[in-house]
Design a protein around this motif. Structure first.
Motif, PDB file in Angstrom:
ATOM      1  N   ALA A  30      28.845  24.428  54.957  1.00 55.40           N
ATOM      2  CA  ALA A  30      29.714  26.007  53.264  1.00 55.40           C
ATOM      3  C   ALA A  30      29.532  27.349  53.689  1.00 55.40           C
ATOM      4  O   ALA A  30      29.475  27.349  52.901  1.00 55.40           O
ATOM      5  CB  ALA A  30      27.284  25.073  52.705  1.00 55.40           C
ATOM      6  N   ARG A  31      29.425  26.954  55.063  1.00 58.11           N
ATOM      7  CA  ARG A  31      29.231  29.085  54.891  1.00 58.11           C
ATOM      8  C   ARG A  31      30.879  28.692  55.654  1.00 58.11           C
ATOM      9  O   ARG A  31      31.821  29.948  55.411  1.00 58.11           O
ATOM     10  CB  ARG A  31      28.964  29.047  55.988  1.00 58.11           C
ATOM     11  N   SER A  32      31.488  27.935  56.201  1.00 60.01           N
ATOM     12  CA  SER A  32      33.020  28.056  56.540  1.00 60.01           C
ATOM     13  C   SER A  32      34.236  26.824  56.409  1.00 60.01           C
ATOM     14  O   SER A  32      33.638  25.363  56.527  1.00 60.01           O
ATOM     15  CB  SER A  32      32.980  27.769  57.125  1.00 60.01           C
ATOM     16  N   PRO A  33      34.053  26.509  55.129  1.00 57.82           N
ATOM     17  CA  PRO A  33      34.361  25.212  54.139  1.00 57.82           C
ATOM     18  C   PRO A  33      36.599  25.235  54.941  1.00 57.82           C
ATOM     19  O   PRO A  33      36.336  23.368  55.261  1.00 57.82           O
ATOM     20  CB  PRO A  33      34.895  25.184  52.865  1.00 57.82           C
ATOM     21  N   SER A 235      32.398  36.243  38.989  1.00 59.08           N
ATOM     22  CA  SER A 235      31.232  36.358  39.636  1.00 59.08           C
ATOM     23  C   SER A 235      30.729  35.614  39.858  1.00 59.08           C
ATOM     24  O   SER A 235      30.584  34.917  39.164  1.00 59.08           O
ATOM     25  CB  SER A 235      30.210  37.960  38.806  1.00 59.08           C
ATOM     26  N   ASP A 236      29.925  35.625  41.124  1.00 58.11           N
ATOM     27  CA  ASP A 236      29.214  34.309  41.331  1.00 58.11           C
ATOM     28  C   ASP A 236      28.354  33.059  40.051  1.00 58.11           C
ATOM     29  O   ASP A 236      28.150  32.570  39.913  1.00 58.11           O
ATOM     30  CB  ASP A 236      27.374  34.247  42.201  1.00 58.11           C
ATOM     31  N   ASP A 237      27.698  34.559  39.372  1.00 62.35           N
ATOM     32  CA  ASP A 237      26.616  34.182  38.586  1.00 62.35           C
ATOM     33  C   ASP A 237      27.964  33.527  36.712  1.00 62.35           C
ATOM     34  O   ASP A 237      27.030  32.397  36.595  1.00 62.35           O
ATOM     35  CB  ASP A 237      26.489  35.542  37.716  1.00 62.35           C
ATOM     36  N   VAL A 238      29.224  34.043  37.087  1.00 63.87           N
ATOM     37  CA  VAL A 238      29.669  33.321  35.871  1.00 63.87           C
ATOM     38  C   VAL A 238      30.012  31.632  36.249  1.00 63.87           C
ATOM     39  O   VAL A 238      30.571  30.901  35.405  1.00 63.87           O
ATOM     40  CB  VAL A 238      31.051  34.103  35.927  1.00 63.87           C
ATOM     41  N   LEU A 239      30.618  31.937  37.660  1.00 64.25           N
ATOM     42  CA  LEU A 239      31.188  30.602  37.825  1.00 64.25           C
ATOM     43  C   LEU A 239      29.823  29.750  37.591  1.00 64.25           C
ATOM     44  O   LEU A 239      29.631  28.424  37.670  1.00 64.25           O
ATOM     45  CB  LEU A 239      31.836  30.434  39.502  1.00 64.25           C
ATOM     46  N   VAL A 240      29.014  30.349  37.769  1.00 63.87           N
ATOM     47  CA  VAL A 240      27.010  29.125  38.477  1.00 63.87           C
ATOM     48  C   VAL A 240      27.243  28.975  36.917  1.00 63.87           C
ATOM     49  O   VAL A 240      27.018  27.877  36.367  1.00 63.87           O
ATOM     50  CB  VAL A 240      26.030  30.129  38.708  1.00 63.87           C
ATOM     51  N   PHE A 276      40.706   8.985  42.632  1.00 62.09           N
ATOM     52  CA  PHE A 276      39.431   8.333  43.816  1.00 62.09           C
ATOM     53  C   PHE A 276      38.288   8.866  42.969  1.00 62.09           C
ATOM     54  O   PHE A 276      38.513   9.968  41.814  1.00 62.09           O
ATOM     55  CB  PHE A 276      39.516  10.151  44.644  1.00 62.09           C
ATOM     56  N   ASP A 277      37.124   8.294  43.225  1.00 55.61           N
ATOM     57  CA  ASP A 277      36.206   8.445  42.546  1.00 55.61           C
ATOM     58  C   ASP A 277      35.244   9.476  43.052  1.00 55.61           C
ATOM     59  O   ASP A 277      34.932   9.213  43.737  1.00 55.61           O
ATOM     60  CB  ASP A 277      35.621   6.600  42.005  1.00 55.61           C
ATOM     61  N   THR A 278      35.228  10.345  42.475  1.00 64.15           N
ATOM     62  CA  THR A 278      34.329  11.494  43.474  1.00 64.15           C
ATOM     63  C   THR A 278      32.667  11.906  42.527  1.00 64.15           C
ATOM     64  O   THR A 278      33.534  13.222  42.799  1.00 64.15           O
ATOM     65  CB  THR A 278      35.410  12.916  43.814  1.00 64.15           C
ATOM     66  N   ASP A 279      32.608  10.553  41.578  1.00 65.75           N
ATOM     67  CA  ASP A 279      31.087  11.769  41.122  1.00 65.75           C
ATOM     68  C   ASP A 279      29.980  11.463  42.380  1.00 65.75           C
ATOM     69  O   ASP A 279      28.932  11.950  41.244  1.00 65.75           O
ATOM     70  CB  ASP A 279      31.175  10.308  40.523  1.00 65.75           C
ATOM     71  N   GLY A 280      30.085  11.236  42.809  1.00 69.34           N
ATOM     72  CA  GLY A 280      29.375  11.306  43.868  1.00 69.34           C
ATOM     73  C   GLY A 280      28.903  12.741  44.613  1.00 69.34           C
ATOM     74  O   GLY A 280      27.599  13.284  45.429  1.00 69.34           O
ATOM     75  N   VAL A 281      29.822  13.974  44.091  1.00 65.78           N
ATOM     76  CA  VAL A 281      29.803  15.738  44.293  1.00 65.78           C
ATOM     77  C   VAL A 281      28.767  16.087  43.804  1.00 65.78           C
ATOM     78  O   VAL A 281      28.396  15.785  42.968  1.00 65.78           O
ATOM     79  CB  VAL A 281      31.323  15.758  43.749  1.00 65.78           C
ATOM     80  N   ASP A 282      27.550  16.577  45.190  1.00 72.09           N
ATOM     81  CA  ASP A 282      26.522  17.517  44.603  1.00 72.09           C
ATOM     82  C   ASP A 282      26.879  18.596  43.885  1.00 72.09           C
ATOM     83  O   ASP A 282      27.159  19.516  44.690  1.00 72.09           O
ATOM     84  CB  ASP A 282      26.097  17.600  46.474  1.00 72.09           C
ATOM     85  N   SER A 288      23.334  25.829  44.252  1.00 73.92           N
ATOM     86  CA  SER A 288      22.508  26.401  45.321  1.00 73.92           C
ATOM     87  C   SER A 288      23.451  27.263  46.792  1.00 73.92           C
ATOM     88  O   SER A 288      22.870  28.285  46.694  1.00 73.92           O
ATOM     89  CB  SER A 288      21.848  25.364  45.819  1.00 73.92           C
ATOM     90  N   ARG A 289      24.140  26.748  46.809  1.00 76.32           N
ATOM     91  CA  ARG A 289      25.235  27.809  47.635  1.00 76.32           C
ATOM     92  C   ARG A 289      25.742  29.050  46.747  1.00 76.32           C
ATOM     93  O   ARG A 289      26.559  30.155  47.773  1.00 76.32           O
ATOM     94  CB  ARG A 289      26.947  27.075  48.075  1.00 76.32           C
ATOM     95  N   LEU A 290      26.061  29.061  45.319  1.00 82.44           N
ATOM     96  CA  LEU A 290      26.592  30.092  45.222  1.00 82.44           C
ATOM     97  C   LEU A 290      25.436  30.912  44.768  1.00 82.44           C
ATOM     98  O   LEU A 290      25.684  32.047  43.844  1.00 82.44           O
ATOM     99  CB  LEU A 290      27.051  29.831  42.922  1.00 82.44           C
ATOM    100  N   LEU A 291      23.606  30.634  44.402  1.00 78.36           N
ATOM    101  CA  LEU A 291      23.127  31.230  43.525  1.00 78.36           C
ATOM    102  C   LEU A 291      22.421  31.593  45.101  1.00 78.36           C
ATOM    103  O   LEU A 291      21.692  32.833  44.936  1.00 78.36           O
ATOM    104  CB  LEU A 291      22.307  30.038  43.124  1.00 78.36           C
ATOM    105  N   THR A 292      22.345  31.362  46.244  1.00 80.32           N
ATOM    106  CA  THR A 292      21.745  31.799  47.342  1.00 80.32           C
ATOM    107  C   THR A 292      22.838  31.800  48.392  1.00 80.32           C
ATOM    108  O   THR A 292      22.839  30.712  48.940  1.00 80.32           O
ATOM    109  CB  THR A 292      20.317  31.090  47.743  1.00 80.32           C
ATOM    110  N   PRO A 293      23.684  32.637  48.211  1.00 84.03           N
ATOM    111  CA  PRO A 293      24.827  32.716  49.131  1.00 84.03           C
ATOM    112  C   PRO A 293      24.224  33.015  50.812  1.00 84.03           C
ATOM    113  O   PRO A 293      24.242  34.301  50.867  1.00 84.03           O
ATOM    114  CB  PRO A 293      25.934  33.640  48.599  1.00 84.03           C
ATOM    115  N   ARG A 294      25.080  32.677  51.774  1.00 87.91           N
ATOM    116  CA  ARG A 294      24.832  32.898  53.282  1.00 87.91           C
ATOM    117  C   ARG A 294      26.291  34.097  53.466  1.00 87.91           C
ATOM    118  O   ARG A 294      27.633  33.153  52.996  1.00 87.91           O
ATOM    119  CB  ARG A 294      24.560  31.179  54.041  1.00 87.91           C
TER     120      ARG A 294
END
Length: 326
Positions: A30-33, A235-240, A276-282, A288-294
């Motif tokens: 998540a820090r370096s996709p 901003s991250d807030d807007v994207l969230v 593709f069926d990617t409905d399983g994307v979390d 969480s990655r955007l709200l608490t960025p590392r």
């Protein structure tokens, strides 16, 4: 040659189970996709090469001390119609398995591509009837749908982003800009090609843990990569807020999707509609990655991951082509 086949078989086993399991549980992707995506591709390519190579080298081992020399001897046997006295049952079995697996992988890749192209063509025909071009956004079509829907439809120069009027009414201008930026990132970074390859791999070897874990990981990583592109303009807030609002609309409307999510054949699909069926994307993981960025991985750690990816590809290649190495 026998030692080479055993080493390749060991590498194939490692890349089929413990390595992808460990990577799927790691937190650093998540820090370096981008680095994680490269590593997953290396695991897939090296694993397939090792599986086929192990069987091929074992099958040809009685014919020479190196793969190239053994192949030359095998060609001579075929062209001169000689009896392959050096080859016994298990050698012929291994060669047949290597040939069948190679053909199966290539055939599945082409079959998956043909299916995707056909589904996209049908979807594009539906769009021409049910949507109209957006006057404000370039290469964007708008469908009449009350739920917030956003996805992209790849097609080279004909690639388009599709939005619903429900989405445009729900989101504020900056949130809409985040969604559009996310979807266009999928197109410009050619994420549909990655998903095509990993979906084909999954279809070809559904019993292999690597294929399932890799497809799930790649689905998540392309969303992170697209999010990172959108974060450059908002901003991250807007994207969230944009992701959360569309996700809520997904639950309420039943057919909508978060930016980049999904892949069904009907509008409300997502990243690669009709493919593709990617409905399983979390979605929670993305938020969480955007709200608490590392912080992203440092240059040293990123370089180590990329170097490991290169070594994974180099190992089976060197074992196969280097004469008399093992």
């Amino acid at each position: 040659m026998l030692a080479t086949s055993y080493l390749l078989a060991l590498l194939a086993v490692l890349l089929a189970w413990p390595v992808p399991v460990a990577l799927s549980r790691a937190q650093w992707p998540a820090r370096s996709p981008f680095a994680a995506m490269v590593l997953w591709q290396s695991i897939a390519l090296a694993g397939g090469l090792s599986m086929i190579g192990a069987m091929l080298v074992y099958g040809l081992s009685p014919l020479g001390d190196s793969l190239i020399g053994a192949i030359r001897r095998a060609v001579t046997i075929v062209l001169e119609n000689e009896a392959p006295d050096e080859l016994h049952f298990w050698h012929l079995f291994a060669l047949s398995a290597a040939a069948l697996l190679s053909v199966h992988l290539v055939f599945t890749l082409l079959l998956t591509y043909a299916r995707i192209v056909a589904q996209r063509r049908r979807h594009r025909e539906l769009l021409s009837l049910l949507s109209s071009p957006s006057g404000a956004l370039e290469r964007t079509w708008v469908i009449n749908h009350p739920a917030p829907v956003a996805y992209c439809l790849p097609g080279g120069s004909r690639s388009v982003t599709v939005l619903s009027d429900g989405l445009m009414e729900t989101l504020a201008p900056e949130e809409l800009r985040a969604v559009v930026g996310h979807e266009r990132a999928h197109l410009t970074q050619r994420h549909h090609l990655l998903l095509w390859a990993f979906e084909a791999w999954r279809s070809a070897l559904p019993w292999l843990p690597t294929t399932r874990l890799a497809r799930e990981a790649v689905n998540a990583l392309v969303e992170m990569l697209a999010d990172d592109v959108a974060r450059r303009t908002v901003s991250d807030d807007v994207l969230v807020r944009a992701i959360a609002l569309v996700a809520v609309g997904d639950v309420a409307g039943g057919e909508a999707s978060a930016p980049g999510r999904g892949g069904g054949a009907a509008p409300g699909g997502g990243l690669v509609t009709g493919a593709f069926d990617t409905d399983g994307v979390d979605i929670a993981g993305r938020l969480s990655r955007l709200l608490t960025p590392r912080p992203p991985l440092g240059a040293g750690a990123t370089g180590a991951v990329l170097a490991a990816s290169l070594l994974l590809l180099a190992a089976p290649t060197v074992l196969l082509v280097a004469p008399g190495l093992v």
